[in-house]
Design an enzyme around this catalytic site. Structure first.
Site, PDB file in Angstrom:
ATOM      1  N   ARG A 153      18.273  20.700  57.365  1.00  0.00           N
ATOM      2  CA  ARG A 153      18.421  19.872  56.460  1.00  0.00           C
ATOM      3  C   ARG A 153      17.383  20.283  55.284  1.00  0.00           C
ATOM      4  NH1 ARG A 153      21.896  18.684  59.088  1.00  0.00           N
ATOM      5  NH2 ARG A 153      22.734  16.615  59.577  1.00  0.00           N
TER       6      ARG A 153
ATOM      7  N   SER B 205      22.776   9.660  57.838  1.00  0.00           N
ATOM      8  CA  SER B 205      21.321   9.554  58.468  1.00  0.00           C
ATOM      9  C   SER B 205      20.201   9.219  57.572  1.00  0.00           C
ATOM     10  CB  SER B 205      21.166  10.892  59.197  1.00  0.00           C
ATOM     11  OG  SER B 205      21.967  11.205  60.040  1.00  0.00           O
TER      12      SER B 205
ATOM     13  N   GLU C 144      15.497  11.467  54.789  1.00  0.00           N
ATOM     14  CA  GLU C 144      16.404  12.465  54.735  1.00  0.00           C
ATOM     15  C   GLU C 144      17.216  12.553  53.186  1.00  0.00           C
ATOM     16  OE1 GLU C 144      20.029  13.960  57.222  1.00  0.00           O
ATOM     17  OE2 GLU C 144      21.085  13.338  55.376  1.00  0.00           O
TER      18      GLU C 144
HETATM   19  P1  FAD Z   1      23.948  14.098  45.751  1.00  0.00           P
HETATM   20  O1  FAD Z   1      23.835  12.816  46.914  1.00  0.00           O
HETATM   21  O2  FAD Z   1      24.722  13.529  44.593  1.00  0.00           O
HETATM   22  O3  FAD Z   1      22.822  14.657  45.624  1.00  0.00           O
HETATM   23  C1  FAD Z   1      21.893  15.197  46.732  1.00  0.00           C
HETATM   24  C2  FAD Z   1      20.757  15.927  45.993  1.00  0.00           C
HETATM   25  O4  FAD Z   1      21.499  17.321  45.699  1.00  0.00           O
HETATM   26  C3  FAD Z   1      19.949  15.564  45.010  1.00  0.00           C
HETATM   27  O5  FAD Z   1      18.616  16.065  45.112  1.00  0.00           O
HETATM   28  C4  FAD Z   1      20.598  16.013  43.626  1.00  0.00           C
HETATM   29  O6  FAD Z   1      20.190  16.251  42.444  1.00  0.00           O
HETATM   30  C5  FAD Z   1      21.380  17.512  44.383  1.00  0.00           C
HETATM   31  N1  FAD Z   1      22.413  18.002  43.828  1.00  0.00           N
HETATM   32  C6  FAD Z   1      23.776  17.759  44.031  1.00  0.00           C
HETATM   33  N2  FAD Z   1      24.436  18.380  43.237  1.00  0.00           N
HETATM   34  C7  FAD Z   1      23.876  19.498  42.747  1.00  0.00           C
HETATM   35  C8  FAD Z   1      24.160  20.694  42.157  1.00  0.00           C
HETATM   36  N3  FAD Z   1      25.427  20.936  41.787  1.00  0.00           N
HETATM   37  N4  FAD Z   1      23.069  21.464  41.632  1.00  0.00           N
HETATM   38  C9  FAD Z   1      21.886  21.221  41.734  1.00  0.00           C
HETATM   39  N5  FAD Z   1      21.550  20.088  42.708  1.00  0.00           N
HETATM   40  C10 FAD Z   1      22.455  19.266  43.247  1.00  0.00           C
HETATM   41  N6  FAD Z   1      24.898  15.208  55.624  1.00  0.00           N
HETATM   42  C11 FAD Z   1      24.733  16.308  56.846  1.00  0.00           C
HETATM   43  O7  FAD Z   1      24.018  17.176  56.203  1.00  0.00           O
HETATM   44  N7  FAD Z   1      25.449  16.190  57.596  1.00  0.00           N
HETATM   45  C12 FAD Z   1      26.204  15.034  58.043  1.00  0.00           C
HETATM   46  O8  FAD Z   1      26.980  14.834  59.019  1.00  0.00           O
HETATM   47  C13 FAD Z   1      26.128  14.010  57.054  1.00  0.00           C
HETATM   48  N8  FAD Z   1      27.073  13.015  57.099  1.00  0.00           N
HETATM   49  C14 FAD Z   1      27.116  11.959  56.412  1.00  0.00           C
HETATM   50  C15 FAD Z   1      27.675  10.545  56.436  1.00  0.00           C
HETATM   51  C16 FAD Z   1      27.624   9.698  55.461  1.00  0.00           C
HETATM   52  C17 FAD Z   1      28.579   8.587  55.646  1.00  0.00           C
HETATM   53  C18 FAD Z   1      27.214   9.818  54.173  1.00  0.00           C
HETATM   54  C19 FAD Z   1      27.243   8.800  53.140  1.00  0.00           C
HETATM   55  C20 FAD Z   1      26.415  10.998  54.027  1.00  0.00           C
HETATM   56  C21 FAD Z   1      26.241  12.040  54.944  1.00  0.00           C
HETATM   57  N9  FAD Z   1      25.474  13.230  54.870  1.00  0.00           N
HETATM   58  C22 FAD Z   1      25.571  14.199  55.841  1.00  0.00           C
HETATM   59  C23 FAD Z   1      24.669  13.228  53.583  1.00  0.00           C
HETATM   60  C24 FAD Z   1      25.427  13.837  52.477  1.00  0.00           C
HETATM   61  O9  FAD Z   1      26.845  13.731  52.541  1.00  0.00           O
HETATM   62  C25 FAD Z   1      25.111  15.245  52.152  1.00  0.00           C
HETATM   63  O10 FAD Z   1      23.672  15.735  52.029  1.00  0.00           O
HETATM   64  C26 FAD Z   1      26.030  16.024  50.913  1.00  0.00           C
HETATM   65  O11 FAD Z   1      25.770  17.089  50.718  1.00  0.00           O
HETATM   66  C27 FAD Z   1      25.482  15.372  49.524  1.00  0.00           C
HETATM   67  O12 FAD Z   1      26.330  15.613  48.680  1.00  0.00           O
HETATM   68  P2  FAD Z   1      26.447  14.791  47.371  1.00  0.00           P
HETATM   69  O13 FAD Z   1      27.339  15.843  46.365  1.00  0.00           O
HETATM   70  O14 FAD Z   1      26.956  13.482  47.394  1.00  0.00           O
HETATM   71  O15 FAD Z   1      25.016  15.062  46.542  1.00  0.00           O
HETATM   72  N1  EPU Z   2      21.483   7.579  69.561  1.00  0.00           N
HETATM   73  C1  EPU Z   2      20.671   6.381  69.807  1.00  0.00           C
HETATM   74  N2  EPU Z   2      20.967   5.329  69.404  1.00  0.00           N
HETATM   75  C2  EPU Z   2      21.911   5.269  68.340  1.00  0.00           C
HETATM   76  C3  EPU Z   2      22.748   6.340  67.801  1.00  0.00           C
HETATM   77  C4  EPU Z   2      22.489   7.298  68.580  1.00  0.00           C
HETATM   78  O1  EPU Z   2      19.831   6.355  70.958  1.00  0.00           O
HETATM   79  O2  EPU Z   2      22.025   4.227  67.650  1.00  0.00           O
HETATM   80  C5  EPU Z   2      21.216   8.661  70.559  1.00  0.00           C
HETATM   81  C6  EPU Z   2      22.689   9.382  71.116  1.00  0.00           C
HETATM   82  O3  EPU Z   2      22.943   8.803  72.347  1.00  0.00           O
HETATM   83  C7  EPU Z   2      22.314  10.872  71.015  1.00  0.00           C
HETATM   84  C8  EPU Z   2      21.170  10.995  69.922  1.00  0.00           C
HETATM   85  O4  EPU Z   2      20.914   9.730  69.417  1.00  0.00           O
HETATM   86  O5  EPU Z   2      21.846  11.128  72.099  1.00  0.00           O
HETATM   87  C9  EPU Z   2      22.009  11.829  68.799  1.00  0.00           C
HETATM   88  O6  EPU Z   2      23.018  11.061  68.132  1.00  0.00           O
HETATM   89  P1  EPU Z   2      24.247  11.698  67.250  1.00  0.00           P
HETATM   90  O7  EPU Z   2      25.095  12.665  68.232  1.00  0.00           O
HETATM   91  O8  EPU Z   2      25.076  10.500  66.666  1.00  0.00           O
HETATM   92  O9  EPU Z   2      23.526  12.444  66.068  1.00  0.00           O
HETATM   93  P2  EPU Z   2      22.311  12.165  65.107  1.00  0.00           P
HETATM   94  O10 EPU Z   2      21.178  13.124  65.651  1.00  0.00           O
HETATM   95  O11 EPU Z   2      21.950  10.713  65.086  1.00  0.00           O
HETATM   96  C10 EPU Z   2      22.940  14.235  63.531  1.00  0.00           C
HETATM   97  C11 EPU Z   2      22.626  14.408  62.145  1.00  0.00           C
HETATM   98  C12 EPU Z   2      24.120  13.827  61.392  1.00  0.00           C
HETATM   99  C13 EPU Z   2      25.243  14.581  62.200  1.00  0.00           C
HETATM  100  C14 EPU Z   2      25.220  14.504  63.487  1.00  0.00           C
HETATM  101  C15 EPU Z   2      26.314  15.236  64.263  1.00  0.00           C
HETATM  102  C16 EPU Z   2      20.632  14.166  61.585  1.00  0.00           C
HETATM  103  C17 EPU Z   2      19.495  13.447  60.738  1.00  0.00           C
HETATM  104  N3  EPU Z   2      21.744  13.688  61.450  1.00  0.00           N
HETATM  105  O12 EPU Z   2      22.818  12.683  63.799  1.00  0.00           O
HETATM  106  O13 EPU Z   2      24.035  14.262  60.175  1.00  0.00           O
HETATM  107  O14 EPU Z   2      26.360  14.274  61.613  1.00  0.00           O
HETATM  108  O15 EPU Z   2      23.935  14.886  64.049  1.00  0.00           O
HETATM  109  O16 EPU Z   2      25.938  16.847  64.174  1.00  0.00           O
HETATM  110  O17 EPU Z   2      20.423  15.371  61.694  1.00  0.00           O
HETATM  111  C18 EPU Z   2      23.224  13.110  57.859  1.00  0.00           C
HETATM  112  O18 EPU Z   2      22.498  14.065  57.873  1.00  0.00           O
HETATM  113  O19 EPU Z   2      23.447  12.231  57.265  1.00  0.00           O
HETATM  114  C19 EPU Z   2      24.191  12.965  59.162  1.00  0.00           C
HETATM  115  C20 EPU Z   2      24.921  11.950  59.512  1.00  0.00           C
END
Ligand code: FAD
Ligand code: EPU
Length: 355
Positions: A180, A254, A350
């Protein structure tokens, strides 16, 4: 080259980029938090971007690049010019034994990109399906899910320096990716606007399905030899059952990173809490499940007014409707204090916090 090329990111009209005042941002962040950009421009071409950056320099305004707003907590109004990056582009630039190099405009929607690549038989992105946001933001925090990170596929990142307007290309190494993390989240934050990324994809499936929850889901489906499409479908299902849809309930995924601790700390915590989920991390360290720590502190499903913790996932803070960024941060502070007091572990937020 069999990859379709449609859209070179050029502007279709000669009109100068429109720069507006006091632009509401609630609809432009997935938390649905209220804030106002004092200056705002939507840039859909390199020319728009150059003009907007000239304007910012001329008026001495700081610049905040904005993509899909899915990793932001707007706890106040951003200063200066918010640049909504909407530059398109999907260009195949190499197709050979080393794979397919694809240059993608920063404004392309990430999930649509994944679907499009899968439809073209270009593999590598399947584990990252349904991650919200734009392709240009993917390098910022090195998005990751289900065993794959953006750094595994990114060859280079093309960005425009805010101070000079010059284009610079960053190699994968120069991006300094971590969990991240990247150089764009650190010392170069807001100093470059990413305009395009180049990804290396493959026509040969190379499935990565060892991530625990994914392997479990594929086994439950009776799939012993998954294809990339099987992986994408399993990940879609896992994400839809675990994470709230921002179109229904405001959130930024997250809210905290999973804490990375040294082995001694991890061993101590495991001895005291044998059911704490832990994972191997870079450099021989251990990643702890922040969701588990938060759940054990009793916050799963908790509410403080309109701010809350999602009832199905303790790592996701939500806006039940009408919360402000300050409400979300107050709940986050309460959670951090409780986890620190009970487990001695510091949780890092995050998403990017503004204000
Ligand atoms: P923004 O929210 O618009 O910006 C985020 C940051 O990037 C800001 O600092 C912004 O200034 C900068 N930025 C954006 N675009 C540019 C650009 N073109 N040039 C320079 N800087 C820029 N993240 C994960 O890693 N894994 C996941 O599984 C994951 N699951 C998610 C699930 C949900 C439901 C949600 C809401 C979010 C999740 N995220 C996850 C976080 C998010 O989706 C990512 O961080 C994504 O890359 C953000 O993209 P954005 O375009 O919305 O960025
Ligand atoms: N868990 C709990 N309680 C809960 C939910 C989960 O105890 O309410 C436990 C689960 O049982 C599991 C562990 O936590 O053992 C991890 O949970 P999960 O697999 O849902 O993944 P996570 O670690 O919570 C991370 C990333 C996600 C990404 C998933 C899948 C981070 C901060 N988050 O979540 O990324 O989608 O793994 O790879 O690393 C994001 O960054 O926004 C994001 C959604």
């Amino acid at each position: 080259m069999a990859v379709n090329i449609d859209g070179d990111g050029c502007r279709c009209s000669n009109a100068p980029v429109e720069i507006t005042r006091d632009h509401p941002l609630r609809a432009l962040n997935t938390f649905g938090l209220p804030a106002v950009a004092p200056w705002f421009a939507r840039v859909s071409s390199p020319t728009d971007l150059r003009e907007a950056l000239d304007f910012a320099r001329g008026h001495d305004l700081p610049v905040l690049p904005l993509g899909g707003g899915s990793n932001l907590v707007l706890a106040g109004d951003p200063p200066g010019l918010v640049l909504h990056v909407a530059i398109p582009g999907f260009d195949g630039i190499e197709d050979g034994p080393q794979g397919v190099l694809l240059r993608v405009g920063a404004g392309e929607e990430w999930n649509a990109l994944v679907d499009r690549c899968l439809g073209l038989g270009l593999y590598g992105l399947e584990n990252l399906v349904l991650v919200p946001g734009t392709a240009g933001a993917a390098p910022i925090q090195n998005i990751g899910a289900y065993g794959v990170e953006a750094r595994d596929l990114l060859v280079e990142v093309e960005a425009v320096e805010v101070a000079t307007g010059r284009v610079r290309t960053f190699s994968n190494d120069e991006c300094a990716f971590g969990y991240r993390d990247s150089v764009f989240k650190g010392v170069l934050q807001d100093r470059f606007v990413i305009v395009a990324t180049t990804l290396r994809l493959s026509r040969e499936p190379s499935v990565k399905a060892s991530y625990g929850a994914l392997a479990g889901e594929l086994a439950a489906r009776g799939i012993a030899h998954p294809t990339p499409l099987d992986v994408a479908e399993a990940v879609r299902h896992l994400r839809r059952t675990r994470l709230p849809d921002p179109a229904v309930t405001g959130n930024a995924g997250s809210f905290f990173q999973n804490p990375v601790v040294d082995d001694r700390t991890a061993a101590g915590l495991r001895a005291a809490h044998p059911d704490l989920p832990t994972f191997a991390a870079d450099g021989g360290c251990t990643k702890l499940a922040a969701a588990w720590l938060i759940e054990r502190c009793g916050f799963k499903g908790a509410r403080r007014g309109a701010a809350g913790v999602h009832p199905s996932h303790a790592l996701v803070l939500v806006n039940h409707g009408g919360a402000t960024g300050r409400d979300i941060l107050a709940l986050a502070a309460e959670i951090r204090a409780a986890v620190l007091a009970r487990f001695g572990v510091v949780l890092a937020i995050e998403p990017r916090v503004i204000g």
